[in-house]
Design a protein around this motif. Structure first.
Motif, PDB file in Angstrom:
ATOM      1  N   THR A 362      10.753  52.469 -40.060  1.00 39.65           N
ATOM      2  CA  THR A 362      11.456  53.836 -40.325  1.00 39.65           C
ATOM      3  C   THR A 362      10.799  54.810 -40.085  1.00 39.65           C
ATOM      4  N   GLY A 363       9.461  55.064 -39.692  1.00 45.78           N
ATOM      5  CA  GLY A 363       8.698  56.200 -39.569  1.00 45.78           C
ATOM      6  C   GLY A 363       7.843  56.762 -40.547  1.00 45.78           C
ATOM      7  N   TYR A 364       7.997  56.171 -41.783  1.00 51.33           N
ATOM      8  CA  TYR A 364       7.020  56.585 -42.930  1.00 51.33           C
ATOM      9  C   TYR A 364       5.734  55.914 -43.047  1.00 51.33           C
ATOM     10  N   TRP A 365       4.786  56.723 -43.519  1.00 52.98           N
ATOM     11  CA  TRP A 365       3.460  56.379 -43.612  1.00 52.98           C
ATOM     12  C   TRP A 365       3.069  55.980 -44.833  1.00 52.98           C
ATOM     13  N   HIS A 366       2.404  54.776 -45.162  1.00 53.84           N
ATOM     14  CA  HIS A 366       2.061  54.134 -46.522  1.00 53.84           C
ATOM     15  C   HIS A 366       0.722  54.072 -46.631  1.00 53.84           C
ATOM     16  N   GLN A 367       0.185  53.724 -47.980  1.00 56.14           N
ATOM     17  CA  GLN A 367      -1.222  53.349 -47.847  1.00 56.14           C
ATOM     18  C   GLN A 367      -1.159  51.701 -47.439  1.00 56.14           C
TER      19      GLN A 367
END
Length: 402
Positions: A362-367
């Motif tokens: 979805t385009g979100y950045w996560h650890q």
């Protein structure tokens, strides 16, 4: 179900009602006609009898007037006779006249004074103001009508009647002798006429009663004849209905027709013809139905065999499909268990070159550890490797002493 009224009894009842109504109407008409005839005859007889009695008393007064005229002529022809003597002779003669029981002749002066009367004590009385029970002054009325050329009649309630001691209705006829100013009159009591009329009416009533008895006997005979005729008609109706009832009772079990020669009335014969035609048509329809039934039974038998074969084949196919379905379900379970045991990450992961965060679809950045934990069964436990320990704490005294 409520009990229905019998048609035969209804016909009998209708006939009796019609005959009774006709008999009562005829009786009423005849009785009314007799009563009307009685009333007409009674009035006619009363009128005729009254006219007869009026004519009789008129004739009697005319005779008295003729006698007075005769005496007047004698007076005119005989100079030796005096007017007073002739008048007294006439009045004395009139005092002695008795025409019949309770009937006499009276002479009044134009002033109302009684000049002649069968009761001598009444002679000389002035009756000018005498008034009867109805307010009529008969002396004045008699003097008035007597002055007509032919005289006249008056009706009034008389004084006390000698035979009864009570006042009675009277008819009086009066004529005058103008030159002497006399009124000559006589009358009859109405109850004498009424007695005669009552006798006549009694005879008429007896005649009516006799006629009514005859009428009643005739009506009774007519009623009995009508009753016998109605009974005969109803018996024949019952016979016809019995034939029809027997037919309908048997028609439910077997086909029969009605013998038309046993029917008495054309209406029932028409009904019998219709019923016989209906029976014939029903027989034809039954034959066609039986033929169609046999044909349908043959078709049903053929179709039944074909369906049994088809059902047998379907049962075999269903069994085979059930076995295949069971194998398929087993394989699905095995695959589901394998998927549960194996959960891996595949494909190209976008990762930041600096902070090492991973971008999802979805385009979100996560650890990176969060991303992997969410998509696998792996769980991270954080610690510090030796190289990082040296980089982080190498210049620390406590680390060097370690």
């Amino acid at each position: 179900m409520a009990t229905k009224r019998s048609l035969v009894n209804t016909v009998l009842l209708v006939i009796l009602i019609v005959v009774s109504f006709m008999a009562v109407s005829l009786g009423y008409f005849l009785v009314a006609n007799e009563i009307k005839k009685f009333d007409v005859q009674s009035r006619q007889y009363q009128e005729e009898y009254v006219n007869f009695r009026k004519a009789m008393i008129k004739d009697e007064i005319d005779i008295v007037i003729s006698y007075i005229e005769f005496k007047k002529n004698q007076l005119n022809r005989n100079a030796d006779l005096s007017l007073e003597a002739v008048q007294n002779d006439i009045l004395n003669w009139i005092n002695q006249i008795r025409l019949r029981q309770n009937q006499y002749v009276v002479v009044n002066g134009f002033d109302g004074t009684i000049l002649a009367h069968y009761k001598k004590k009444n002679i000389g009385k002035n009756m000018w103001d005498f008034t009867d029970a109805n307010g009529i002054k008969p002396v004045q009325e008699a003097i008035k009508v007597s002055k007509h050329p032919e005289g006249g009649f008056i009706r009034y309630v008389g004084s006390i009647r000698p035979s009864t001691g009570k006042p009675g209705k009277k008819i009086t006829y009066a004529r005058s002798i103008p030159e002497w100013e006399w009124t000559v009159l006589t009358g009859i009591y109405m109850d004498d006429i009424e007695n005669v009329i009552e006798q006549r009416e009694e005879a008429l009533k007896r005649n009516i009663r006799t006629n009514l008895i005859r009428i009643s006997l005739i009506l009774a005979v007519v009623f009995i004849i009508s009753l016998v005729f109605a009974k005969f008609i109803t018996e024949r109706l019952r016979s016809n209905f019995a034939i029809l009832e027997s037919f309908f009772n048997k028609a439910a079990e077997k086909s029969e027709t009605i013998d038309q020669d046993l029917i008495n009335y054309s209406e029932f014969q028409d009904l019998a013809i219709s019923v016989n035609q209906m029976t014939e048509e029903r027989n034809l329809i039954n034959e066609k139905l039986n033929k169609h039934q046999r044909h349908l039974e043959s078709l049903v038998e053929q179709r039944t065999k074909a369906l049994e074969e088809t059902v047998h084949k379907l049962n075999i196919e269903i069994k085979e499909r059930n076995l295949a379905q069971k194998d398929k379900e087993i394989k699905i379970l095995q695959l589901q268990e394998a998927l549960i045991e194996v959960k891996t990450l595949q494909g190209l992961l976008p990762i930041c070159a600096n902070c090492k965060k991973v971008r999802d679809d979805t385009g979100y950045w996560h650890q990176i550890e969060t991303y992997i934990e969410n998509r696998s069964d792996a769980v991270f436990s954080h610690g510090v490797c030796p190289d990082c320990m040296d980089n982080l704490y190498g210049d620390k005294a406590w680390y060097k002493k370690r």
